[in-house]
Design an enzyme around this catalytic site. Structure first.
Site, PDB file in Angstrom:
ATOM      1  N   HIS A  61       0.850  -1.201   0.000  1.00  0.00           N
ATOM      2  CA  HIS A  61       0.000   0.000   0.000  1.00  0.00           C
ATOM      3  C   HIS A  61       0.884   1.249   0.000  1.00  0.00           C
ATOM      4  O   HIS A  61       1.224   1.785   1.056  1.00  0.00           O
ATOM      5  CB  HIS A  61      -0.931  -0.014   1.220  1.00  0.00           C
ATOM      6  CG  HIS A  61      -2.035   0.984   1.147  1.00  0.00           C
ATOM      7  ND1 HIS A  61      -3.302   0.744   1.605  1.00  0.00           N
ATOM      8  CD2 HIS A  61      -2.073   2.246   0.661  1.00  0.00           C
ATOM      9  CE1 HIS A  61      -4.063   1.806   1.411  1.00  0.00           C
ATOM     10  NE2 HIS A  61      -3.328   2.740   0.842  1.00  0.00           N
ATOM     11  N   LEU A  64       2.509   6.602  -5.022  1.00  0.00           N
ATOM     12  CA  LEU A  64       3.732   7.131  -5.658  1.00  0.00           C
ATOM     13  C   LEU A  64       3.477   8.416  -6.442  1.00  0.00           C
ATOM     14  O   LEU A  64       4.399   9.025  -6.956  1.00  0.00           O
ATOM     15  CB  LEU A  64       4.383   6.062  -6.547  1.00  0.00           C
ATOM     16  CG  LEU A  64       4.881   4.827  -5.783  1.00  0.00           C
ATOM     17  CD1 LEU A  64       5.501   3.812  -6.728  1.00  0.00           C
ATOM     18  CD2 LEU A  64       5.888   5.196  -4.698  1.00  0.00           C
ATOM     19  N   ARG A  65       2.220   8.789  -6.562  1.00  0.00           N
ATOM     20  CA  ARG A  65       1.815  10.120  -7.082  1.00  0.00           C
ATOM     21  C   ARG A  65       2.111  10.380  -8.562  1.00  0.00           C
ATOM     22  O   ARG A  65       1.771  11.455  -9.046  1.00  0.00           O
ATOM     23  CB  ARG A  65       2.444  11.251  -6.251  1.00  0.00           C
ATOM     24  CG  ARG A  65       2.244  11.156  -4.758  1.00  0.00           C
ATOM     25  CD  ARG A  65       0.794  11.224  -4.374  1.00  0.00           C
ATOM     26  NE  ARG A  65       0.609  11.408  -2.930  1.00  0.00           N
ATOM     27  CZ  ARG A  65      -0.442  10.985  -2.267  1.00  0.00           C
ATOM     28  NH1 ARG A  65      -1.442  10.354  -2.880  1.00  0.00           N
ATOM     29  NH2 ARG A  65      -0.559  11.198  -0.982  1.00  0.00           N
ATOM     30  N   ASN A  95      -4.552   6.222  -7.254  1.00  0.00           N
ATOM     31  CA  ASN A  95      -5.179   7.559  -7.158  1.00  0.00           C
ATOM     32  C   ASN A  95      -4.210   8.657  -7.618  1.00  0.00           C
ATOM     33  O   ASN A  95      -3.809   9.525  -6.862  1.00  0.00           O
ATOM     34  CB  ASN A  95      -5.738   7.839  -5.757  1.00  0.00           C
ATOM     35  CG  ASN A  95      -4.691   7.790  -4.653  1.00  0.00           C
ATOM     36  OD1 ASN A  95      -3.642   7.188  -4.810  1.00  0.00           O
ATOM     37  ND2 ASN A  95      -4.981   8.439  -3.538  1.00  0.00           N
ATOM     38  N   HIS A 233      -6.111  -0.491   5.432  1.00  0.00           N
ATOM     39  CA  HIS A 233      -5.930   0.261   6.688  1.00  0.00           C
ATOM     40  C   HIS A 233      -7.080   0.168   7.715  1.00  0.00           C
ATOM     41  O   HIS A 233      -7.771   1.155   7.957  1.00  0.00           O
ATOM     42  CB  HIS A 233      -5.619   1.728   6.403  1.00  0.00           C
ATOM     43  CG  HIS A 233      -6.360   2.387   5.255  1.00  0.00           C
ATOM     44  ND1 HIS A 233      -7.729   2.396   5.131  1.00  0.00           N
ATOM     45  CD2 HIS A 233      -5.912   3.079   4.183  1.00  0.00           C
ATOM     46  CE1 HIS A 233      -8.082   3.057   4.046  1.00  0.00           C
ATOM     47  NE2 HIS A 233      -6.996   3.480   3.441  1.00  0.00           N
ATOM     48  N   ASP A 308       1.037   2.584   3.936  1.00  0.00           N
ATOM     49  CA  ASP A 308       0.117   3.593   3.394  1.00  0.00           C
ATOM     50  C   ASP A 308       0.890   4.892   3.149  1.00  0.00           C
ATOM     51  O   ASP A 308       0.453   5.992   3.526  1.00  0.00           O
ATOM     52  CB  ASP A 308      -1.097   3.828   4.305  1.00  0.00           C
ATOM     53  CG  ASP A 308      -2.191   4.631   3.587  1.00  0.00           C
ATOM     54  OD1 ASP A 308      -1.993   4.996   2.399  1.00  0.00           O
ATOM     55  OD2 ASP A 308      -3.235   4.897   4.208  1.00  0.00           O
ATOM     56  N   HIS A 312       3.026  14.080   0.798  1.00  0.00           N
ATOM     57  CA  HIS A 312       2.413  15.351   0.381  1.00  0.00           C
ATOM     58  C   HIS A 312       3.444  16.462   0.441  1.00  0.00           C
ATOM     59  O   HIS A 312       4.383  16.402   1.250  1.00  0.00           O
ATOM     60  CB  HIS A 312       1.239  15.717   1.301  1.00  0.00           C
ATOM     61  CG  HIS A 312       0.015  14.894   1.065  1.00  0.00           C
ATOM     62  ND1 HIS A 312      -0.721  14.955  -0.098  1.00  0.00           N
ATOM     63  CD2 HIS A 312      -0.600  13.974   1.851  1.00  0.00           C
ATOM     64  CE1 HIS A 312      -1.733  14.116  -0.013  1.00  0.00           C
ATOM     65  NE2 HIS A 312      -1.685  13.495   1.146  1.00  0.00           N
TER      66      HIS A 312
HETATM   67  O1  DOR Z   1      -4.459   9.377   4.539  1.00  0.00           O
HETATM   68  C1  DOR Z   1      -4.642   8.939   3.425  1.00  0.00           C
HETATM   69  N1  DOR Z   1      -3.982   9.437   2.354  1.00  0.00           N
HETATM   70  N2  DOR Z   1      -5.546   7.958   3.253  1.00  0.00           N
HETATM   71  C2  DOR Z   1      -5.909   7.547   2.024  1.00  0.00           C
HETATM   72  O2  DOR Z   1      -6.718   6.664   1.937  1.00  0.00           O
HETATM   73  C3  DOR Z   1      -5.342   8.185   0.822  1.00  0.00           C
HETATM   74  C4  DOR Z   1      -4.039   8.777   1.099  1.00  0.00           C
HETATM   75  C5  DOR Z   1      -3.543   9.694   0.001  1.00  0.00           C
HETATM   76  O3  DOR Z   1      -3.629   9.330  -1.160  1.00  0.00           O
HETATM   77  O4  DOR Z   1      -3.002  10.768   0.320  1.00  0.00           O
END
Ligand code: DOR
Length: 436
Positions: A61, A64-65, A95, A233, A308, A312
């Site tokens: 999980h 990698l953006r 995503n 999660h 996870d 950011h």
């Molecule tokens: O905290 C999170 N960030 N939970 C998620 O399900 C998505 C993830 C994200 O893509 O930043």
């Protein structure tokens, strides 16, 4: 390359077994495992005292953006972060922008990750087109391009009929549907666990009910269809109880937990004076939930531990708590967190813990797992149990510096990562990166 590691604790998670041995690697192959090995013309000897060697650490999980949010992370920085974190394989969530919802995107991830040549990256495709939750994506086509699972992670598939179809359809490929369980009708504008702490802090809460009710719905859909469901999660005890029930009835369900849900609670939001790096979805919950998660891990209700990894940029995080993005940059701290809090504090068995970050996750997504055995290609990580270091996000290879664990002193850091016979991380440095 002729490398001998003397007297290390070899972990065999697939056999729940540990042994203190020498291991000799030549040209990327494990040539011998034994006691007092005598080898000529060695290039390097590593003293394995206080070190453990684990095969095929796998994180199923990660975010990698790339494509679309490369300022947060890209496949190169994410790959460096993964091998520095000790991983030989990772699975990345779709995503992105555009989302990984078609063959060309999946092919791109494989092509670019092979160019970089550090960690094995396995893409997860979306469940629905554009991650909009309205229409199934081209699952068969993406499967033939190599996806290892399907998920709209970051969002829940709210339409039960669509999720039913996805579970039904994915049976053809024996590939799990990975669900982000959140009834978003209950979590609108929420940013912290629902309850007293949220009220005291003046923040809108996200109740456990939002997660557990979807866990229950999805379990019944998995029972109805016979499809494979993997719950991302898990964070509350009510979800655990549902999963326990489902496993008892032979429903095909697996689940994962993150280190932050195991180690932190909502109180840490207060203690850190609303540090936006504590903002994550699902939110950090209560002490009761935390204890239930550890217990479920020990009882094998929880199958996997995952980072996870949600990097950011600081512009997305350094805001008022309710406006900051959800997510924690996790690849480079998961191993020392689990060693420090799972093994050293809670005295959980090393092979049992590490099985949940290697063998089990590789089986859930059908990702190759290469055990520590004579004749196998070396795909392993050396972890120094004595190495103690303070978490400094500025040292992360990830572009995401967003961690609530900054300043924490942890033990048990990866010092050497070998992926398919190639040394890619050694004593703090990335080695052999290609295709920059
Ligand atoms: O905290 C999170 N960030 N939970 C998620 O399900 C998505 C993830 C994200 O893509 O930043």
């Amino acid at each position: 390359m002729k490398l001998l590691i003397r007297n290390a604790l070899l972990i065999h998670p697939e056999k729940d077994f540990e042994e203190k041995k020498d291991i000799f690697i030549e040209n990327g192959i494990i040539k011998d495992i034994g006691e007092n090995l005598k080898i000529d013309d060695l290039q390097e000897i590593i003293d394995g005292e206080g070190k453990i060697i684990v095969p095929s650490l796998t994180d199923i999980h990660t975010h990698l953006r790339e494509p679309g949010f490369e300022w947060k992370e890209n496949l190169l920085s994410g790959s460096m972060s993964a091998v520095a974190g000790g991983f030989t394989s990772i699975a990345c969530m779709p995503n992105t922008s555009p989302p990984l919802d078609q063959r060309s995107s999946i092919e791109y991830i494989y092509k670019r990750s092979q160019e970089i040549g550090l960690v094995n990256i396995y893409p997860i495709g979306t469940i629905t087109k554009e991650r909009e939750g309205k229409e199934l994506s081209e699952m068969g086509d993406m499967y033939s391009a190599g996806v290892v699972g399907f998920s709209d992670d970051g969002d829940c598939v709210m339409n039960s009929e669509i999720l039913r179809c996805a579970l039904e359809y994915s049976k053809m490929f024996n590939t799990p549907i990975i669900e982000h369980c959140e009834d978003t009708n209950l979590t609108q504008e929420g940013s912290i666990n629902w309850g007293k702490t949220a009220t005291i802090l003046g923040l809108k809460g996200m109740p456990w009910t939002a997660e557990a009710s979807i866990v229950a719905r999805d379990i019944f859909l998995a029972q109805l269809t016979g499809g494979k469901l993997h719950i991302a999660h898990v964070s509350c005890w009510q979800s655990i109880e549902m999963i326990k029930w489902a496993k008892k009835y032979g429903i095909k369900v697996t689940c994962e937990v993150t280190p932050h849900h195991l180690i932190l609670t909502e109180d840490y939001v207060k203690e850190t004076n609303y540090d936006p790096d504590t903002k994550v979805n699902p939110p950090l919950r209560t002490k009761e939930d935390q204890e239930a998660l550890w217990k479920a891990l020990e009882e094998d209700i929880i199958d996997a531990i995952v980072s996870d990894h949600a990097p950011h940029h600081q512009d997305d995080k350094l805001k008022e708590y309710n406006l900051a993005e959800f997510g924690i940059s996790g690849l480079e701290t998961i191993i020392p967190l689990i060693i420090t809090y799972g093994h050293l504090s809670r005295k959980l068995n090393l092979s049992k813990l590490l099985k949940k970050i290697s063998y089990n996750p590789s089986k859930i997504l059908n990702i190759p797992y290469i055990p520590l055995e004579k004749g196998n290609i070396a795909n392993l990580t050396v972890i120094d149990l004595k190495k103690e270091k303070v978490v400094n996000p500025l040292e992360f290879f990830s572009k995401g510096k967003n961690t609530p664990f900054k300043g924490w002193r942890l033990r048990g850091w990866p010092v050497l990562t070998i992926v398919k016979g190639k040394i890619v991380f050694k004593e703090g440095k990335i080695i052999n990166v290609q295709g920059i």
